[in-house]
Enzyme design. Structure first.
Site, PDB file in Angstrom:
ATOM      1  CE  LYS A   1      -4.055   1.821   2.538  1.00  0.00           C
ATOM      2  NZ  LYS A   1      -4.943   1.579   3.709  1.00  0.00           N
TER       3      LYS A   1
ATOM      4  CB  SER B   1      -8.352   3.265   2.572  1.00  0.00           C
ATOM      5  OG  SER B   1      -7.469   2.668   3.505  1.00  0.00           O
TER       6      SER B   1
ATOM      7  CB  SER C   1      -8.465   0.431   5.501  1.00  0.00           C
ATOM      8  OG  SER C   1      -9.234   1.602   5.436  1.00  0.00           O
TER       9      SER C   1
END
Ligand SMILES: [Mg+2]
Ligand SMILES: [Zn+2]
Lengths: 489, 100, 473
Positions: free
Chosen positions: C77, C152, C176
């Protein structure tokens, strides 16, 4: 005590300024003498090339996390205990505000649960100044302003930021509003500095900014509530602390007398101009949005740790001054005692006394000649002891002693008897001196008669004659004393 | 619970957060924040008088490191990431409206 | 294409029966074929990855000892700091920033021989549940490109679902990792707070954030957790203990375990999701577990507490993006103007909204009414869980109330989007362990995730349950 006043200290009549009582509280920031920063491992070092002690934490890089420096905590505890504080479990908060030298846009500080609370510090004359708290926090970086006048912010075109100082551990020591004169304020800062040096918490160099004073000043009529206070920021010498307070007290009194009211303001002390200027008023004070720092956990020194730190505390300046005063017979508040203790050379003086030297003279020697020497001077205590005895026993004059002392310091010691001999400093013994004095009296009976009749001036001729016949080896004071003694019998 | 959030408060908060918002954004933000804060009133139903706040989920204390120095980051690498630098330092526009 | 698991790759590469370069080229081929429509990545680091894979292959040939993840391709990420490699948080304000250091997790993965293929897209600063809030455009769900991958960590989920890497890593502040794992049919783990170092993770909500893996199997997740977990002296909130042993608990089954069913669960889940949850309880019961009803009365207040606590912390965490030391600067006549213009241009709407909310909740006069109250609600939620765990060893809930939804479905009203995380948020507030395991499909044939919750440090039990669900799905 007036209920509205957060202090029970009342000024004496002599301390009032035209009938007004002055109230002063100090917030002093000191940088701790650690190797590294409060929350990261880059160096805590002053005076190096800009931005050479930076790491992700110091710069507030995304993803960087703080870890508390054990030694910083220990130094802060040492200071707290020396200030008679209670060391308690504590937490860290974020104080949020934007400024380019504050890398994360928040300062990690202690808020409602500081490390040290409820202490006090004693000033000469048994004046007790309360210490509200002494908490840990991180320092900011340094901004320098360019393009304006004299590096001032006003009118500057740009500023450059150095983060070497950012994250350096600070202790903020907040006094209670117990100070009633500018002289006490100076004594407070000076005593605090002495304590910092004694416990090794900081080098406390005001000129380098490792000790910085904010001064809160208000005035009121005795027996009434405290007045509105103004805070004077960054007063950077002990002398300036006194000047700033005197100026600000007068300013406030004049405002009130002329029918005005004091506004709560933050002021800046302009030492060159000798006046305070307004930085900001309370209305535009920032909203710091304090909240518990989630990246740090609480600090809870256990009793064993606190007691270990307490047990390792060195003797503090007040006690050392008292001991030195007793040893030397000097007044506890004398300049020599204060200076020698501040330099940490008091144990050297007692060492000189221990090996048989004269403590009072040793104190004077050390005060006068050892300013550039370390706490443990290089000159062996025995050499200084021998010198004090030579002077005390009138083997040499005080002027000659001074010369030999300078040589001892320059050479890191020496055989003072041999040095005196080499310089031809061997003074007369008392028997030889007496025969020279008798000879001088016999040679100038007129002068002797006048002196005996009370004409003090007449002694000059006689002393001069002895000095001449001794080829300068006689001690003028001893000759005078001898003549006086003869005249009185 | 305090008053519903006003346009003025939103503008003040935006200044505090150093976010330049357009007039239209302030309007929209006022509506949205008001909506959320209204929704958050559901907790008014709870009796929180004897509840201690929970700041950190896992209780730890006394996490400390030794006072041992590590090398600094390379200044040129760091300043290379900066929007403006000069003479080994970070350069910023004139600081006005702040204390010295 | 058959999916290679982390365990397969690591075992075969170390044994010399599969080359790391082969694995990597398969992934790069998949990226070449589909990345243009998925947009999982902000940056593909193909050259660095090829070098790394070749090095591992050379080490294997030379008989050198290789790590536990030799040749395992991973995606990170883009809020995990990677030394010298752009780390943007999918925000314009950090575009171009190259961190001078690696996150602890990134370093541990590299030390065990993992091969990083790239940095994945996310909702800006991890604020969102659909990856629609990225400044660089949304990520699409590889299972149905008209739908979101969740968020996310949507890019990380999509990367694994599309076969771009064997595994990936995300961060989970309120769901997330788990929610996109559920929406993309993957295993996703939110470890106990403090189990995985946050050092080098760009902070959103510091007291909530944890890093965790996305994988296609429970065993893969167990292995990756063993690598990334364990004490880190650079994170003061890191738990003072080694990584848990998880790989060796997977075969234990669930006999005798008590599995909690939340009797007063917040409403709003769709029937297909609830049907799969029932099936999961049935499967565990069939495997020898007992199902007990537990109550979590404060669970429904989790959303409120979270949407005050997380923005408050975020408002402070994101204040450092000020145009002084790194990232974007919009030039202006003076410093305050520069701050305001830079932050206005650099942050997207959702980030601004949360900074505003958080700043407000902390400011003078509102702290007690909002932030202070939220922290008390947080305590109630933790207390509720503590009571529930007296009666059970793990709890099952849906991960997401629905399967993957269509683009734009929840963007008009922020509160609608926030409701996506109603089941995941409470465990972040309590700091407990949680994971999502795929358990069949729901509407439109899309995957449904079941969330397994366990108390703090309950990872072993949690993985036992997850492995059982995997076997019976
Ligand atoms: Mg202060
Ligand atoms: Zn301070």
């Amino acid at each position: 005590m007036n209920a509205a006043n957060p202090s029970s200290v009342v000024a004496t009549a002599e301390q009032l300024i035209d009938g007004w009582e002055l109230v002063v509280g100090l917030e002093v920031h000191v940088e701790l003498a650690t190797r590294t920063k409060l929350f990261s491992a880059s160096a805590n070092r002053f005076g190096d090339e800009p931005n050479t002690h930076i790491d992700p934490v110091t710069l507030g890089l995304p993803g960087a996390l703080p870890v508390l420096n054990r030694h910083a905590v220990e130094l802060a505890m040492r200071l707290g205990l020396a200030l008679n504080c209670r060391v308690q479990p504590c937490t860290f908060h974020r104080k949020n505000y934007f400024y380019p030298d504050l890398p994360k846009a928040y300062q990690v500080s202690q808020y409602d649960q500081p490390l040290n609370v409820d202490g006090f510090l004693m000033l000469p004359g048994d004046v007790r100044i309360g210490i509200e708290r002494a908490h840990l926090e991180e320092d900011t970086g340094k901004s320098t302003h360019f393009g304006g006048a004299e590096g001032r912010i006003a009118g500057s075109e740009y500023s450059l930021i150095d983060f070497n100082r950012a994250g350096v551990p600070l202790v903020e020591i907040v006094s209670r509003p117990d100070i009633r004169t500018s002289e006490q304020a100076k004594q407070y800062v000076s005593e605090l500095r002495a304590i910092l040096l004694a416990v090794g918490a900081s080098d406390a160099k005001m000129e380098e900014g490792s000790m910085r004073c904010d001064v809160n000043v208000s005035v009121h009529k005795p027996g009434t509530a405290f007045g509105t206070r103004c805070e004077i920021k960054n007063v950077n010498s002990i002398r300036a602390v006194g000047r700033a307070i005197d100026y600000e007290a007068r300013r406030q009194i004049d405002v009130i007398i002329s029918g005005g009211a004091i506004k709560q303001q933050t002021l800046h002390w302009d030492d060159a101009a000798g006046r305070t200027n307004v930085l900001r008023t309370k209305e535009d004070a920032d909203d710091y949005r304090y909240f518990l720092e989630p990246d740090l956990v609480p600090l809870a020194p256990d009793t064993a740790w606190v007691e270990r730190v307490r047990a390792a505390l060195p003797p503090l300046p007040a006690a050392r001054r008292a001991a030195l005063a007793t040893l030397t017979g000097q007044a506890r508040e004398s300049e020599a005692i204060a200076v020698v203790v501040e330099r940490g050379q008091d144990s050297y003086v007692s060492e000189v006394a221990k090996v048989g030297g004269d403590a009072a003279r040793a104190l004077v020697y050390v005060q006068q000649a050892f300013a550039d020497e370390p706490a443990t001077p290089r000159v062996p205590a025995g050499d200084i002891a021998a010198l004090t005895l030579m002077e005390k026993n009138a083997k040499i004059t005080s002027t000659q002693a001074k010369t030999l002392l300078a040589d001892l310091v320059a050479n890191g010691g020496g055989d003072v008897i041999a040095m005196a001999k080499a310089k031809g400093f061997e003074s007369m013994d008392t028997g030889a001196l007496e025969s020279l004095v008798d000879a001088a009296i016999a040679a100038d009976p007129d002068a002797w008669a006048k002196f005996k009749a009370g004409e003090q001036k007449a002694i000059g001729a006689l002393v001069g004659a002895v000095m001449k016949s001794s080829k300068g080896k006689a001690d003028g004071k001893a000759v005078t004393a001898l003549l006086q003694a003869k005249a009185n019998t | 619970m305090p008053e519903p959030i006003s346009r003025n408060t939103v503008a003040k908060v935006a200044r505090l957060a150093r976010l330049d918002l357009t007039e239209a954004e302030v309007d929209r933000m006022t509506d949205q924040l008001a909506g959320m804060l209204e929704h958050f009133r559901d907790v008014d139903a709870l009796d929180l008088s004897n509840v201690q706040p929970l700041n950190q989920p896992i209780p730890l204390t006394n996490v400390l490191r030794d006072d041992v120095e590590q090398p600094s980051l390379d200044r040129d690498e760091v300043l290379g990431n900066a929007p403006a630098a000069q003479d080994g330092r970070f350069r910023v526009p004139p600081i006005i409206g702040f204390e010295e | 294409m058959t999916r290679r698991t982390v365990v397969d790759i690591a075992t075969q590469v170390a044994a010399g029966s599969l080359s790391a370069s082969t694995v990597l080229e398969e992934n790069l081929a998949a990226i070449a074929a589909r990345e243009h429509e998925i947009h999982a990545f902000n940056l593909v680091t193909a050259d660095k990855a090829r070098e790394r894979a070749a090095q591992i292959d050379a080490d294997v040939k030379a008989g050198k000892k290789v790590g536990r993840l030799a040749g395992v391709t991973i995606a990170l990420k883009d809020n995990l700091c990677t030394r010298g490699v752009e780390t943007t948080c999918s925000s314009k304000i950090l575009a171009g920033w190259k961190p001078p250091y690696d996150a602890t997790v990134v370093r541990r993965l590299a030390d065990e021989g993992a091969v990083v293929v790239g940095k994945t897209n996310l909702d800006e600063f991890a604020m969102g549940s659909s990856t629609e809030n990225s400044a660089f455009g949304p990520t699409r769900n590889p299972l149905d490109t008209s739908r979101v991958p969740g968020g996310s960590s949507g890019g990380s989920a999509a990367a694994v679902a599309a076969g771009f890497s064997a595994a990936s890593f995300g961060s989970d502040t309120g769901g997330s990792i788990r929610q996109p794992a559920a929406l993309c049919g993957l295993v996703g783990v939110k470890p106990t707070y403090g189990m995985v170092s946050r050092q080098g993770l760009v902070a959103f909500g510091s007291s909530l954030d944890q890093i965790g893996p996305f994988t296609t199997t429970v065993a893969d997740a167990a292995l990756l957790m063993e690598v990334i977990a364990g004490h880190d002296p650079l994170d003061s909130t890191s738990l003072p203990q080694p990584a848990p042993q998880l790989v060796n608990v997977l075969a234990r089954g669930v006999k005798g375990l008590r599995i909690g069913r939340v009797a007063d669960m917040p409403e709003g889940s769709s029937p297909d999701v609830l049907a799969r949850l029932d099936a999961a309880f049935d499967a565990l019961r069939a495997a020898g577990a007992t199902v007990v009803d537990v109550k979590l009365p404060s669970m429904s207040f989790g959303l409120t507490a979270y949407y005050l606590v997380a923005p408050a912390e975020a408002s402070s965490n994101l204040a450092r993006f000020d145009g002084v030391r790194y990232g974007l600067r919009v030039d202006a006549k003076d410093l305050n103007a520069m701050y305001g213009a830079t932050r206005a241009a650099g942050f997207g709407d959702e980030v601004k909204r949360r900074i505003m909310l958080g700043t407000y909740a902390l400011s003078a006069g509102y702290y007690d009414a909002y932030y202070g109250k939220a922290l008390k609600v947080r305590r109630l939620i933790a207390d509720d869980f503590a009571k529930a765990y007296e009666q059970c060893d793990a709890i099952l809930t849906p991960t997401s109330p629905t399967v993957a939804f269509k683009f734009g479905d929840k963007t008009s009203n922020p509160l609608t989007m926030y409701l996506c995380d109603v089941f995941t948020i409470p465990t972040n507030l309590a700091g407990h362990a949680a994971m999502s395991v795929p358990f069949g499909t729901g509407d439109a044939g899309l995957p449904v995730g079941v969330q397994v919750l366990a108390p703090a440090l309950g990872e072993a039990t949690m993985f036992q349950v997850a492995a059982e669900l995997e076997r019976s799905s």
